[in-house]
Design an enzyme around this catalytic site. Sequence first.
Site, PDB file in Angstrom:
ATOM      1  N   CYS A   1       0.701  18.789 -22.661  1.00  9.04           N
ATOM      2  CA  CYS A   1      -0.417  19.481 -22.832  1.00  9.04           C
ATOM      3  C   CYS A   1      -0.492  20.713 -21.858  1.00  9.04           C
ATOM      4  O   CYS A   1      -1.435  21.663 -22.008  1.00  9.04           O
ATOM      5  CB  CYS A   1      -1.697  18.845 -22.817  1.00  9.04           C
ATOM      6  SG  CYS A   1      -1.987  18.187 -21.044  1.00  9.04           S
TER       7      CYS A   1
ATOM      8  N   CYS B   1      -1.124  13.515 -15.901  1.00  7.33           N
ATOM      9  CA  CYS B   1      -1.707  14.621 -16.352  1.00  7.33           C
ATOM     10  C   CYS B   1      -3.279  14.448 -15.917  1.00  7.33           C
ATOM     11  O   CYS B   1      -3.731  13.522 -16.442  1.00  7.33           O
ATOM     12  CB  CYS B   1      -1.392  14.822 -17.788  1.00  7.33           C
ATOM     13  SG  CYS B   1      -2.220  16.291 -18.451  1.00  7.33           S
TER      14      CYS B   1
ATOM     15  N   THR C   1       0.509  -2.867   8.716  1.00  9.87           N
ATOM     16  CA  THR C   1      -0.604  -2.144   8.157  1.00  9.87           C
ATOM     17  C   THR C   1      -1.707  -1.999   9.477  1.00  9.87           C
ATOM     18  O   THR C   1      -2.110  -3.122  10.056  1.00  9.87           O
ATOM     19  CB  THR C   1      -1.246  -2.474   6.940  1.00  9.87           C
ATOM     20  OG1 THR C   1      -2.570  -1.844   6.569  1.00  9.87           O
ATOM     21  CG2 THR C   1      -1.626  -4.111   7.062  1.00  9.87           C
ATOM     22  N   SER C   2      -2.538  -0.970   9.302  1.00 14.13           N
ATOM     23  CA  SER C   2      -3.587  -0.743  10.406  1.00 14.13           C
ATOM     24  C   SER C   2      -4.859  -1.637  10.047  1.00 14.13           C
ATOM     25  O   SER C   2      -5.508  -1.809  10.820  1.00 14.13           O
ATOM     26  CB  SER C   2      -3.870   0.726  10.753  1.00 14.13           C
ATOM     27  OG  SER C   2      -4.133   1.256   9.602  1.00 14.13           O
TER      28      SER C   2
ATOM     29  N   CYS D   1       1.931  19.550 -17.145  1.00 15.13           N
ATOM     30  CA  CYS D   1       2.349  18.258 -18.072  1.00 15.13           C
ATOM     31  C   CYS D   1       3.103  18.845 -19.128  1.00 15.13           C
ATOM     32  O   CYS D   1       2.867  19.994 -19.752  1.00 15.13           O
ATOM     33  CB  CYS D   1       0.865  17.920 -18.622  1.00 15.13           C
ATOM     34  SG  CYS D   1       1.258  16.620 -19.955  1.00 15.13           S
TER      35      CYS D   1
ATOM     36  N   GLN E   1       0.897  -1.017  -0.059  1.00 19.02           N
ATOM     37  CA  GLN E   1       0.057  -0.003  -0.076  1.00 19.02           C
ATOM     38  C   GLN E   1       0.802   1.203   0.009  1.00 19.02           C
ATOM     39  O   GLN E   1       0.281   2.503  -0.025  1.00 19.02           O
ATOM     40  CB  GLN E   1      -0.990   0.284   1.339  1.00 19.02           C
ATOM     41  CG  GLN E   1      -1.828  -1.095   1.439  1.00 19.02           C
ATOM     42  CD  GLN E   1      -2.559  -1.102   2.769  1.00 19.02           C
ATOM     43  OE1 GLN E   1      -3.470  -0.672   2.942  1.00 19.02           O
ATOM     44  NE2 GLN E   1      -1.774  -2.156   3.586  1.00 19.02           N
TER      45      GLN E   1
ATOM     46  N   HIS F   1      -1.497   1.464  -4.472  1.00 14.76           N
ATOM     47  CA  HIS F   1      -1.690   2.787  -4.317  1.00 14.76           C
ATOM     48  C   HIS F   1      -0.965   3.696  -4.973  1.00 14.76           C
ATOM     49  O   HIS F   1      -1.122   4.857  -4.818  1.00 14.76           O
ATOM     50  CB  HIS F   1      -1.925   3.269  -2.758  1.00 14.76           C
ATOM     51  CG  HIS F   1      -2.732   2.643  -2.046  1.00 14.76           C
ATOM     52  ND1 HIS F   1      -3.082   2.610  -0.385  1.00 14.76           N
ATOM     53  CD2 HIS F   1      -3.865   1.629  -2.094  1.00 14.76           C
ATOM     54  CE1 HIS F   1      -3.974   1.737  -0.032  1.00 14.76           C
ATOM     55  NE2 HIS F   1      -4.591   1.117  -0.935  1.00 14.76           N
TER      56      HIS F   1
ATOM     57  N   VAL G   1       3.570   4.114  -0.990  1.00 18.48           N
ATOM     58  CA  VAL G   1       3.944   4.960  -2.305  1.00 18.48           C
ATOM     59  C   VAL G   1       5.065   5.394  -2.333  1.00 18.48           C
ATOM     60  O   VAL G   1       5.637   6.228  -3.038  1.00 18.48           O
ATOM     61  CB  VAL G   1       2.887   6.166  -2.780  1.00 18.48           C
ATOM     62  CG1 VAL G   1       1.351   5.471  -2.609  1.00 18.48           C
ATOM     63  CG2 VAL G   1       2.713   7.011  -1.325  1.00 18.48           C
ATOM     64  N   ASP G   2       5.969   5.133  -1.369  1.00 17.08           N
ATOM     65  CA  ASP G   2       7.288   5.503  -1.018  1.00 17.08           C
ATOM     66  C   ASP G   2       8.403   5.004  -1.976  1.00 17.08           C
ATOM     67  O   ASP G   2       9.644   5.326  -2.039  1.00 17.08           O
ATOM     68  CB  ASP G   2       7.656   5.473   0.246  1.00 17.08           C
ATOM     69  CG  ASP G   2       7.658   3.995   1.001  1.00 17.08           C
ATOM     70  OD1 ASP G   2       8.099   2.971  -0.027  1.00 17.08           O
ATOM     71  OD2 ASP G   2       7.306   3.779   2.210  1.00 17.08           O
TER      72      ASP G   2
END
Length: 243
Positions: free
Chosen positions: A152, A129, A190-191, A149, A103, A121, A105-106
């Site tokens: 664009c 973008c 994890t909790s 971005c 989970q 996650h 994202v590091d």
Amino acid sequence: MSDQSDINAARDRISSARSIAVLTGAGISADSGVPTFRGDGGLWKQFRAEALATPEAFESHPEIVWEWYHWRRKIIAEKRPNPAHDALVVLERSCSDFTLITQNVDGLHLLAGSRKIIELHGSLWRVRCTDCGRTTENRSLDLPPLPACEGCHALLRPDVVWFGEAINPVDLQKSLEACRSAEVFLVVGTSGVVQPAASFASLAKAHGAFTIEINTVDSELVDCDAWLTGRASEMVPQLIGSL
Ligand code: APR
């Protein structure tokens, strides 16, 4: 601390398992110095993660949400994997049917060398973008407050899954398959309050897996078969040893 007999029982299961799945949460990176979301140090300024990590928060205050991510990227860029991340690389290499679901994202599992990994996650180190949807790796620590971005020029967002957003369906499918086929399911730090990951251990158990949990405190997970109390950086290497 856990009873040595629990650790030994869990080790035996791991060393004889043909398929292993692992679920990690913020607790595995806590020993690298990455703040967890809940408990001590879980707040940024006065905000809880649930207040910032939503599409609604980004829609109304993108500069505050980006400020939180810039802050997290700067902190995490200095962090290194700890012995728990390293031990999971050893486990991956010793087991042909292995899946690591994180989970986090590091990016610390990837940095340690994990390859059979699902970043459920998303990742702090990717941006997407908001208009054209282009996703790119981005490790810059000097992004402007509201990055745009290159293609664009629309607003970029972190390529992470926020509360109320769907998990990538391919990642979810692979995770569910890993839960259903695992002979051993190991949960670390994890909790157990955020779905769908919070249900993975019970799903694996319902499909016959021997379930093991490592945490410093009681979590919200349903009863696992072995519950090992202690810090991830000590307990995971003890459990996995030098398989
Ligand atoms: N070793 C093992 N477990 C630890 C350690 C440690 N050194 N330090 C803390 N823990 C445990 C805590 O007791 C807690 O149960 O790690 C857990 C961390 O819980 P959370 O902060 O809630 O993190 P997590 O479960 O990963 O959160 C899930 O919520 O905010 C969202 O998307 C975010 O991925 C995150 C999700």
